[in-house]
Design an enzyme around this catalytic site. Sequence first.
Site, PDB file in Angstrom:
ATOM      1  N   ASP A   1       0.843  -1.195   0.000  1.00  0.00           N
ATOM      2  CA  ASP A   1       0.000   0.000   0.000  1.00  0.00           C
ATOM      3  C   ASP A   1       0.880   1.248   0.000  1.00  0.00           C
ATOM      4  O   ASP A   1       1.636   1.485   0.951  1.00  0.00           O
ATOM      5  CB  ASP A   1      -0.868  -0.058   1.270  1.00  0.00           C
ATOM      6  CG  ASP A   1      -1.807   1.120   1.391  1.00  0.00           C
ATOM      7  OD1 ASP A   1      -1.760   2.042   0.547  1.00  0.00           O
ATOM      8  OD2 ASP A   1      -2.594   1.120   2.355  1.00  0.00           O
ATOM      9  N   ILE A   2       0.759   2.037  -1.027  1.00  0.00           N
ATOM     10  CA  ILE A   2       1.635   3.214  -1.185  1.00  0.00           C
ATOM     11  C   ILE A   2       1.435   4.224  -0.055  1.00  0.00           C
ATOM     12  O   ILE A   2       2.357   4.984   0.268  1.00  0.00           O
ATOM     13  CB  ILE A   2       1.414   3.859  -2.576  1.00  0.00           C
ATOM     14  CG1 ILE A   2       2.599   4.737  -2.984  1.00  0.00           C
ATOM     15  CG2 ILE A   2       0.112   4.660  -2.633  1.00  0.00           C
ATOM     16  CD1 ILE A   2       2.608   5.133  -4.450  1.00  0.00           C
TER      17      ILE A   2
ATOM     18  N   ASN B   1      -7.558  11.712 -11.306  1.00  0.00           N
ATOM     19  CA  ASN B   1      -8.290  12.056 -12.533  1.00  0.00           C
ATOM     20  C   ASN B   1      -8.245  13.578 -12.705  1.00  0.00           C
ATOM     21  O   ASN B   1      -7.763  14.293 -11.832  1.00  0.00           O
ATOM     22  CB  ASN B   1      -9.728  11.521 -12.484  1.00  0.00           C
ATOM     23  CG  ASN B   1     -10.501  12.088 -11.303  1.00  0.00           C
ATOM     24  OD1 ASN B   1     -10.635  13.305 -11.158  1.00  0.00           O
ATOM     25  ND2 ASN B   1     -10.977  11.205 -10.435  1.00  0.00           N
TER      26      ASN B   1
ATOM     27  N   VAL C   1      -6.266   3.778  -5.878  1.00  0.00           N
ATOM     28  CA  VAL C   1      -5.194   4.358  -5.069  1.00  0.00           C
ATOM     29  C   VAL C   1      -5.543   5.797  -4.673  1.00  0.00           C
ATOM     30  O   VAL C   1      -5.174   6.261  -3.580  1.00  0.00           O
ATOM     31  CB  VAL C   1      -3.831   4.232  -5.802  1.00  0.00           C
ATOM     32  CG1 VAL C   1      -3.732   5.135  -7.006  1.00  0.00           C
ATOM     33  CG2 VAL C   1      -2.681   4.484  -4.854  1.00  0.00           C
ATOM     34  N   ASP C   2      -6.277   6.494  -5.519  1.00  0.00           N
ATOM     35  CA  ASP C   2      -6.719   7.862  -5.219  1.00  0.00           C
ATOM     36  C   ASP C   2      -7.569   7.880  -3.942  1.00  0.00           C
ATOM     37  O   ASP C   2      -7.335   8.680  -3.019  1.00  0.00           O
ATOM     38  CB  ASP C   2      -7.529   8.362  -6.426  1.00  0.00           C
ATOM     39  CG  ASP C   2      -7.741   9.866  -6.457  1.00  0.00           C
ATOM     40  OD1 ASP C   2      -7.213  10.555  -5.574  1.00  0.00           O
ATOM     41  OD2 ASP C   2      -8.435  10.337  -7.380  1.00  0.00           O
TER      42      ASP C   2
ATOM     43  N   SER D   1      -2.691   4.411 -14.289  1.00  0.00           N
ATOM     44  CA  SER D   1      -3.596   4.044 -15.407  1.00  0.00           C
ATOM     45  C   SER D   1      -3.871   2.546 -15.540  1.00  0.00           C
ATOM     46  O   SER D   1      -4.648   2.164 -16.415  1.00  0.00           O
ATOM     47  CB  SER D   1      -3.092   4.562 -16.773  1.00  0.00           C
ATOM     48  OG  SER D   1      -3.289   5.951 -16.900  1.00  0.00           O
ATOM     49  N   THR D   2      -3.258   1.703 -14.713  1.00  0.00           N
ATOM     50  CA  THR D   2      -3.422   0.251 -14.934  1.00  0.00           C
ATOM     51  C   THR D   2      -4.588  -0.352 -14.152  1.00  0.00           C
ATOM     52  O   THR D   2      -4.805  -1.559 -14.215  1.00  0.00           O
ATOM     53  CB  THR D   2      -2.143  -0.535 -14.571  1.00  0.00           C
ATOM     54  OG1 THR D   2      -1.932  -0.435 -13.151  1.00  0.00           O
ATOM     55  CG2 THR D   2      -0.933  -0.010 -15.305  1.00  0.00           C
ATOM     56  N   GLY D   3      -5.337   0.471 -13.429  1.00  0.00           N
ATOM     57  CA  GLY D   3      -6.505  -0.032 -12.706  1.00  0.00           C
ATOM     58  C   GLY D   3      -7.765   0.285 -13.499  1.00  0.00           C
ATOM     59  O   GLY D   3      -7.963  -0.232 -14.611  1.00  0.00           O
ATOM     60  N   VAL D   4      -8.585   1.157 -12.946  1.00  0.00           N
ATOM     61  CA  VAL D   4      -9.848   1.549 -13.587  1.00  0.00           C
ATOM     62  C   VAL D   4      -9.615   2.050 -15.015  1.00  0.00           C
ATOM     63  O   VAL D   4     -10.469   1.841 -15.893  1.00  0.00           O
ATOM     64  CB  VAL D   4     -10.505   2.686 -12.771  1.00  0.00           C
ATOM     65  CG1 VAL D   4     -11.798   3.163 -13.413  1.00  0.00           C
ATOM     66  CG2 VAL D   4     -10.783   2.245 -11.359  1.00  0.00           C
TER      67      VAL D   4
END
Length: 176
Positions: free
Chosen positions: A10-11, A24, A33-34, A117-120
Amino acid sequence: MTRLEICKGDITKLEVDAIVNAANESLLGGGGVDGAIHRAAGPQLLEETRTLGGCPTGEARITSGYRLPAKWVIHAVGPVWRGGEANEEALLASAYRHALTLAAEHGVRSIAFPAISTGVYGFPKERAARIAVDTVRAFVESHPHAFDRVIFCCFDEACVRAHERALRQAARESES
Ligand code: AR6
């Protein structure tokens, strides 16, 4: 010399000068993550991002980290994957470069990136990892004194493997 590292987890827990958010264009929070970063930083983060007026895709904005261990959050906006013909690769590289530039301007010595960009947003993970690694490598080569550590913070094993492969590939290419 800048160390490039991969970590899994977890970052929001990382003790680094700056963490990067996969935001976004509104910069007003979201899922993934946001959402995790806004929850961990507390409501003051949203108060600050509200003042920024958004951020175009391919760029980044910096805020304080509030309750996070990290002093700074750099909100980078990666592209939505639309099949590969909509300039997605250049926009993803640009988001990484903008984040690194802001970090260097603020005296950040250690910075962690999620796989933007690799999630949603659906960017293919292997391609995204190549772009992330190649962009970071090019930046640290041209700014050799900027950072001590750049961390690729992966949330799952597939992301770790993709970044390991990308780092190996980049090392092979620089030898030949
Ligand atoms: N730490 C590290 N990585 C994480 C964490 C975490 N706590 N949580 C998720 N990931 P995503 P995007 C990974 O969807 O694709 C938001 O709603 C996750 O496994 O967070 O850029 C924003 O507001 C994936 O590998 O971001 C935007 O609207 C990576 O982080 C939109 O999603 C990115 O997944 C941005 O989509």
